[in-house]
Motif scaffolding. Sequence first.
Motif, PDB file in Angstrom:
ATOM      1  N   GLN A   1       0.838  -1.202   0.000  1.00  0.00           N
ATOM      2  CA  GLN A   1       0.000   0.000   0.000  1.00  0.00           C
ATOM      3  C   GLN A   1       0.873   1.253   0.000  1.00  0.00           C
ATOM      4  OE1 GLN A   1      -2.378  -0.916   3.472  1.00  0.00           O
ATOM      5  NE2 GLN A   1      -4.159  -1.450   2.228  1.00  0.00           N
ATOM      6  N   HIS A   2       1.923   1.244   0.824  1.00  0.00           N
ATOM      7  CA  HIS A   2       2.836   2.388   0.887  1.00  0.00           C
ATOM      8  C   HIS A   2       3.602   2.552  -0.427  1.00  0.00           C
ATOM      9  CE1 HIS A   2       2.320   3.705   5.005  1.00  0.00           C
ATOM     10  NE2 HIS A   2       2.473   2.486   5.449  1.00  0.00           N
ATOM     11  N   ILE A   3       4.082   1.442  -0.987  1.00  0.00           N
ATOM     12  CA  ILE A   3       4.842   1.519  -2.239  1.00  0.00           C
ATOM     13  C   ILE A   3       3.950   2.008  -3.372  1.00  0.00           C
ATOM     14  CG2 ILE A   3       6.134   0.192  -3.959  1.00  0.00           C
ATOM     15  CD1 ILE A   3       7.029  -1.663  -1.640  1.00  0.00           C
ATOM     16  N   ALA A   4       2.707   1.522  -3.412  1.00  0.00           N
ATOM     17  CA  ALA A   4       1.769   1.965  -4.450  1.00  0.00           C
ATOM     18  C   ALA A   4       1.516   3.474  -4.352  1.00  0.00           C
ATOM     19  CB  ALA A   4       0.462   1.191  -4.339  1.00  0.00           C
ATOM     20  N   LYS A   5       1.414   3.991  -3.129  1.00  0.00           N
ATOM     21  CA  LYS A   5       1.208   5.432  -2.934  1.00  0.00           C
ATOM     22  C   LYS A   5       2.441   6.232  -3.353  1.00  0.00           C
ATOM     23  CE  LYS A   5      -2.141   5.091   0.847  1.00  0.00           C
ATOM     24  NZ  LYS A   5      -2.360   5.313   2.298  1.00  0.00           N
ATOM     25  N   ALA A   6       3.608   5.616  -3.275  1.00  0.00           N
ATOM     26  CA  ALA A   6       4.849   6.308  -3.632  1.00  0.00           C
ATOM     27  C   ALA A   6       5.048   6.413  -5.134  1.00  0.00           C
ATOM     28  CB  ALA A   6       6.045   5.595  -3.004  1.00  0.00           C
ATOM     29  N   LEU A   7       4.263   5.671  -5.915  1.00  0.00           N
ATOM     30  CA  LEU A   7       4.410   5.705  -7.370  1.00  0.00           C
ATOM     31  C   LEU A   7       3.898   7.006  -7.966  1.00  0.00           C
ATOM     32  CD1 LEU A   7       3.191   2.168  -8.526  1.00  0.00           C
ATOM     33  CD2 LEU A   7       5.554   2.945  -8.313  1.00  0.00           C
ATOM     34  N   LYS A   8       4.573   7.460  -9.006  1.00  0.00           N
ATOM     35  CA  LYS A   8       4.027   8.504  -9.857  1.00  0.00           C
ATOM     36  C   LYS A   8       2.849   7.916 -10.640  1.00  0.00           C
ATOM     37  CE  LYS A   8       8.474  10.890 -10.364  1.00  0.00           C
ATOM     38  NZ  LYS A   8       9.535  11.353 -11.316  1.00  0.00           N
ATOM     39  N   PRO A   9       2.007   8.758 -11.279  1.00  0.00           N
ATOM     40  CA  PRO A   9       0.812   8.244 -11.963  1.00  0.00           C
ATOM     41  C   PRO A   9       1.074   7.089 -12.929  1.00  0.00           C
ATOM     42  CG  PRO A   9       0.703  10.609 -11.818  1.00  0.00           C
ATOM     43  CD  PRO A   9       2.058  10.229 -11.291  1.00  0.00           C
ATOM     44  N   ASP A  10       2.178   7.126 -13.646  1.00  0.00           N
ATOM     45  CA  ASP A  10       2.492   6.042 -14.585  1.00  0.00           C
ATOM     46  C   ASP A  10       3.611   5.145 -14.061  1.00  0.00           C
ATOM     47  OD1 ASP A  10       4.473   7.923 -14.741  1.00  0.00           O
ATOM     48  OD2 ASP A  10       4.621   7.917 -16.931  1.00  0.00           O
ATOM     49  N   GLY A  11       3.825   5.162 -12.747  1.00  0.00           N
ATOM     50  CA  GLY A  11       4.903   4.368 -12.151  1.00  0.00           C
ATOM     51  C   GLY A  11       4.626   2.875 -12.179  1.00  0.00           C
ATOM     52  N   ARG A  12       5.695   2.110 -12.065  1.00  0.00           N
ATOM     53  CA  ARG A  12       5.595   0.648 -12.129  1.00  0.00           C
ATOM     54  C   ARG A  12       6.239   0.007 -10.903  1.00  0.00           C
ATOM     55  NH1 ARG A  12       9.093  -0.567 -17.065  1.00  0.00           N
ATOM     56  NH2 ARG A  12      10.254   1.176 -16.148  1.00  0.00           N
ATOM     57  N   ILE A  13       5.672  -1.118 -10.494  1.00  0.00           N
ATOM     58  CA  ILE A  13       6.265  -1.964  -9.462  1.00  0.00           C
ATOM     59  C   ILE A  13       6.689  -3.257 -10.125  1.00  0.00           C
ATOM     60  CG2 ILE A  13       5.801  -3.322  -7.386  1.00  0.00           C
ATOM     61  CD1 ILE A  13       3.896  -1.096  -6.499  1.00  0.00           C
ATOM     62  N   VAL A  14       7.915  -3.676  -9.874  1.00  0.00           N
ATOM     63  CA  VAL A  14       8.450  -4.885 -10.499  1.00  0.00           C
ATOM     64  C   VAL A  14       8.804  -5.905  -9.414  1.00  0.00           C
ATOM     65  CG1 VAL A  14      10.232  -5.841 -12.004  1.00  0.00           C
ATOM     66  CG2 VAL A  14       9.406  -3.505 -12.385  1.00  0.00           C
ATOM     67  N   LEU A  15       8.145  -7.047  -9.463  1.00  0.00           N
ATOM     68  CA  LEU A  15       8.481  -8.157  -8.566  1.00  0.00           C
ATOM     69  C   LEU A  15       9.337  -9.157  -9.335  1.00  0.00           C
ATOM     70  CD1 LEU A  15       5.114  -9.013  -6.739  1.00  0.00           C
ATOM     71  CD2 LEU A  15       6.817  -7.273  -6.165  1.00  0.00           C
ATOM     72  N   VAL A  16      10.538  -9.401  -8.845  1.00  0.00           N
ATOM     73  CA  VAL A  16      11.408 -10.429  -9.418  1.00  0.00           C
ATOM     74  C   VAL A  16      11.422 -11.577  -8.415  1.00  0.00           C
ATOM     75  CG1 VAL A  16      13.704 -10.966 -10.286  1.00  0.00           C
ATOM     76  CG2 VAL A  16      12.784  -8.652 -10.550  1.00  0.00           C
ATOM     77  N   GLU A  17      10.833 -12.702  -8.805  1.00  0.00           N
ATOM     78  CA  GLU A  17      10.667 -13.827  -7.894  1.00  0.00           C
ATOM     79  C   GLU A  17      10.941 -15.142  -8.623  1.00  0.00           C
ATOM     80  OE1 GLU A  17       9.929 -14.002  -4.683  1.00  0.00           O
ATOM     81  OE2 GLU A  17       9.278 -11.962  -4.172  1.00  0.00           O
ATOM     82  N   TYR A  18      11.550 -16.089  -7.909  1.00  0.00           N
ATOM     83  CA  TYR A  18      11.770 -17.420  -8.471  1.00  0.00           C
ATOM     84  C   TYR A  18      10.427 -18.059  -8.803  1.00  0.00           C
ATOM     85  CZ  TYR A  18      16.722 -17.250  -7.308  1.00  0.00           C
ATOM     86  OH  TYR A  18      18.044 -16.911  -7.273  1.00  0.00           O
ATOM     87  N   ARG A  19      10.374 -18.747  -9.920  1.00  0.00           N
ATOM     88  CA  ARG A  19       9.118 -19.262 -10.461  1.00  0.00           C
ATOM     89  C   ARG A  19       8.598 -20.468  -9.679  1.00  0.00           C
ATOM     90  NH1 ARG A  19      11.845 -17.890 -15.476  1.00  0.00           N
ATOM     91  NH2 ARG A  19      12.522 -20.027 -15.851  1.00  0.00           N
ATOM     92  N   ALA A  20       7.486 -20.256  -8.970  1.00  0.00           N
ATOM     93  CA  ALA A  20       6.866 -21.347  -8.211  1.00  0.00           C
ATOM     94  C   ALA A  20       6.274 -22.407  -9.125  1.00  0.00           C
ATOM     95  CB  ALA A  20       5.784 -20.795  -7.292  1.00  0.00           C
ATOM     96  N   GLU A  21       5.972 -22.019 -10.367  1.00  0.00           N
ATOM     97  CA  GLU A  21       5.363 -22.950 -11.314  1.00  0.00           C
ATOM     98  C   GLU A  21       6.361 -23.983 -11.837  1.00  0.00           C
ATOM     99  OE1 GLU A  21       3.625 -18.790 -12.005  1.00  0.00           O
ATOM    100  OE2 GLU A  21       5.554 -19.689 -11.512  1.00  0.00           O
ATOM    101  N   ASP A  22       7.645 -23.761 -11.607  1.00  0.00           N
ATOM    102  CA  ASP A  22       8.686 -24.626 -12.173  1.00  0.00           C
ATOM    103  C   ASP A  22       9.372 -25.440 -11.075  1.00  0.00           C
ATOM    104  OD1 ASP A  22      10.767 -25.836 -13.500  1.00  0.00           O
ATOM    105  OD2 ASP A  22      11.549 -24.004 -14.407  1.00  0.00           O
ATOM    106  N   PRO A  23       9.075 -26.735 -10.982  1.00  0.00           N
ATOM    107  CA  PRO A  23       9.689 -27.572  -9.941  1.00  0.00           C
ATOM    108  C   PRO A  23      11.190 -27.759 -10.126  1.00  0.00           C
ATOM    109  CG  PRO A  23       8.455 -28.926 -11.490  1.00  0.00           C
ATOM    110  CD  PRO A  23       8.147 -27.499 -11.836  1.00  0.00           C
ATOM    111  N   ASN A  24      11.694 -27.404 -11.296  1.00  0.00           N
ATOM    112  CA  ASN A  24      13.135 -27.568 -11.548  1.00  0.00           C
ATOM    113  C   ASN A  24      13.967 -26.406 -11.022  1.00  0.00           C
ATOM    114  OD1 ASN A  24      12.920 -30.061 -12.992  1.00  0.00           O
ATOM    115  ND2 ASN A  24      12.137 -28.914 -14.746  1.00  0.00           N
ATOM    116  N   VAL A  25      13.309 -25.338 -10.582  1.00  0.00           N
ATOM    117  CA  VAL A  25      14.048 -24.230  -9.974  1.00  0.00           C
ATOM    118  C   VAL A  25      14.448 -24.651  -8.570  1.00  0.00           C
ATOM    119  CG1 VAL A  25      13.907 -21.841  -9.176  1.00  0.00           C
ATOM    120  CG2 VAL A  25      12.869 -22.484 -11.357  1.00  0.00           C
TER     121      VAL A  25
END
Length: 243
Positions: free
Chosen positions: A178-202
Amino acid sequence: MHRLCILLFTSLLACGRSSSQQQSPAQATFDTTGYYQYKDATRDGTGKLYMGREIAQVMGHLGASWLERPEREREERTDLLLKALNLKPTDVVTDIGAGTGFFTFLLAPKVSKGQVLAVDIQPEMIEYLNAGKTKHKTANVQPVLGTESDPKLPAGSIDLAILIDAYHEFSYPREMMQHIAKALKPDGRIVLVEYRAEDPNVPIKELHKLSVTQATKEMKAVGLRLLKNDDRLPQQHIMFFGH
């Protein structure tokens, strides 16, 4: 060798975790938000649940060597991640859960006329960041000491917030986002980089992975929508969210 590193990493999670971050079912009475549930913690978890997901244990400053390991750039292809962000020189970027600043100091030259706000909740990591700022001579890096529920960012101030393998460990994910979303400019983006849970080989512990479906559900709860999912990295999603 990579699998051995992963095992060492998950051991460091427990070593770097403070008792103040561990929560038990008895503490549920202190959570009046209704966002979270509690159960007996699994081996790599906290026992705190958010939208059906057990929050993972946090890496402490004792795991700094993992963050700075020489093979990290090759394993995670941080060069490809930087390209995917499509940054402008004037952008204001925040690296949430910046740790030792491994990625912070890769971002800094890309926003040479902008700024990188490097947020962490551990004073020891802020010391690493300040030392790195001097070492790399990056005047446009500003370390920020946040809390478990607030990154301490000004409203409407950032073009991009990046969270690299960090979101799944947030003790208060709803409040933080909620805080990060409020910190965005109108066209700002949030990027989540996360290991893929869908891939058992990770070769990462399950609680330290995140699926696109789960991430999308959790971001929707704070008014964010999935803009795109970029899978150019070997093992991780690059998920872009915005208003």
